[in-house]
Design an enzyme around this catalytic site. Structure first.
Site, PDB file in Angstrom:
ATOM      1  N   ASP A  95      47.873  98.217  78.413  1.00  0.00           N
ATOM      2  CA  ASP A  95      47.393  97.794  79.205  1.00  0.00           C
ATOM      3  C   ASP A  95      46.438  96.769  79.221  1.00  0.00           C
ATOM      4  OD1 ASP A  95      45.971  97.793  82.178  1.00  0.00           O
ATOM      5  OD2 ASP A  95      47.184  99.386  82.499  1.00  0.00           O
ATOM      6  N   ILE A  96      45.568  96.019  80.016  1.00  0.00           N
ATOM      7  CA  ILE A  96      44.518  94.895  79.711  1.00  0.00           C
ATOM      8  C   ILE A  96      43.347  95.763  78.984  1.00  0.00           C
ATOM      9  CG2 ILE A  96      45.252  93.611  81.572  1.00  0.00           C
ATOM     10  CD1 ILE A  96      42.946  94.867  83.317  1.00  0.00           C
ATOM     11  N   CYS A 113      58.262 109.360  92.141  1.00  0.00           N
ATOM     12  CA  CYS A 113      59.623 108.485  92.237  1.00  0.00           C
ATOM     13  C   CYS A 113      59.838 107.513  91.546  1.00  0.00           C
ATOM     14  CB  CYS A 113      59.766 107.944  93.626  1.00  0.00           C
ATOM     15  SG  CYS A 113      59.617 109.328  94.956  1.00  0.00           S
ATOM     16  N   ARG A 130      49.559 100.919  82.704  1.00  0.00           N
ATOM     17  CA  ARG A 130      49.067 102.219  82.573  1.00  0.00           C
ATOM     18  C   ARG A 130      48.381 102.381  83.528  1.00  0.00           C
ATOM     19  NH1 ARG A 130      46.986 101.784  77.430  1.00  0.00           N
ATOM     20  NH2 ARG A 130      44.861 101.693  78.249  1.00  0.00           N
ATOM     21  N   SER A 131      49.050 102.295  84.980  1.00  0.00           N
ATOM     22  CA  SER A 131      48.519 102.745  86.268  1.00  0.00           C
ATOM     23  C   SER A 131      48.730 104.196  86.464  1.00  0.00           C
ATOM     24  CB  SER A 131      49.174 102.040  87.591  1.00  0.00           C
ATOM     25  OG  SER A 131      50.550 102.376  87.499  1.00  0.00           O
TER      26      SER A 131
END
Length: 334
Positions: A210-211, A152, A187-188
């Site tokens: 991302d980290i 979603c 970037r989960s």
């Protein structure tokens, strides 16, 4: 173009997500009219996260406003597995959403996989995730009658980019982001990585930050590949890639992160999907268009996904999700 806020400089339009949501709501209502009974969405809440409860309450409100049934079932987390399995076989339940995190570990991934694919409004089942990354847009690629469900929040971002004409409808379906360079800060596995993949599959060059570093998502030079590929950019940081991008999308949780506006290219489009404000007020002096939040669109996309599930399960010619398929959109027929 949607209305702007009075406080923004003339160079920057600030677009509220409600403008996109309102258009999608009208399409959802058309789809509901084709059904014999209101679609029934069940939400499972098994944590004490205030953000999850707020999301559940917003979902309930939006459902009731648009002719959907909604049931919130609060269960202890150790009972959630059985509750999901029971809903899977309940003919009165058309869609299931689980408000994560529950255990905040691999057990959450297991719970995502036990939701029936025919009721998975979040698109988190393995089949949907696999197809998304492989750029397979139908559950039945040969007949192309059952469209895949997309997660979603990434899909909400895409609907916003479609609304503001980042997608070029003159180009062939599936290539309509060709020529765009997009930065996604996050970037989960739930939002950032799927979003980067979807954008790259539609033709964009995407820098995923991302980290842990920067990755580049593309379909190769000239879009020669049928699906995106990922390359690690060793030693590169946000400072190296953000100035290259005409669209910057950020969704870093927590109030400690702020995007460095000095990195923005003049006239870039900026979208924030974090519950925190990743962009400060100064973004309005550099961006051409700024979308400060996407929450309202995410919930309407949830309802669109539910209509898609119902359409996929029907054997007749009445297609409740057809009303949501507008020319030039990600879900329109090729």
């Amino acid at each position: 173009m949607a209305s702007t806020t009075d406080s923004a400089p003339a160079s920057c339009k600030v677009m509220l997500s409600k403008h996109v949501a309102n258009r999608l709501v009208a399409e959802v209502q058309e789809g509901v009219k084709t059904l014999e009974r209101p679609p029934h969405l069940v939400g499972f809440l098994a944590n004490d996260d205030p953000a999850a409860l707020m999301y559940a309450q917003w979902t309930e409100k939006t459902c009731h406003e648009n002719g959907f049934r909604y049931s919130l079932r609060e269960v202890p987390r150790d009972d959630l597995e059985q509750a999901i399995l029971a809903a899977n076989v309940d003919a009165e339940v058309d869609g299931i959403i689980v408000y994560y995190p529950i255990f905040n570990n691999r057990q959450d991934q297991y719970l995502q996989q036990i939701v029936d694919i025919n009721k998975d409004v979040e698109g988190l089942s393995h089949r949907y995730i696999f197809n998304m990354y492989q750029n397979i847009r139908f559950l039945d690629p040969e007949t192309k009658k059952q469209k895949c469900i997309l997660p979603c929040t990434p899909l909400a971002v895409i609907k916003i980019l479609e609304y503001i004409n980042i997608y070029n409808t003159i180009l062939p379906y599936g290539n309509r982001l060709f020529g765009h360079t997009i930065c996604v800060v996050n970037r989960s596995e739930v939002v950032g990585r799927p979003l980067a993949a979807l954008l790259a599959n539609d033709g964009a060059c995407v820098y995923s930050v991302d980290i842990t570093g920067v990755q580049k998502f593309t379909r190769g030079d000239g879009l020669k590949k049928g699906r995106h590929e990922v390359v690690d950019l060793q030693g590169k940081t946000l400072k190296d890639v953000a100035p290259l991008c005409d669209v910057v999308i950020s969704g870093v949780p927590g109030d400690s992160y702020k995007f460095d506006t000095s990195l923005l290219r003049e006239g870039a489009v900026c979208v924030n999907f974090s519950s925190e404000r990743n962009f400060g007020p100064e973004v309005k002096g550099k961006a051409s268009l700024f979308v400060p939040s996407i929450g309202k669109v995410t919930i309407v996309v949830l309802l669109r996904n539910l209509l898609r599930l119902i359409q996929n399960s029907r054997l007749d010619d009445v297609k409740p999700a057809a009303a949501t398929e507008r020319p030039g959109t990600l879900e329109a027929a090729s």
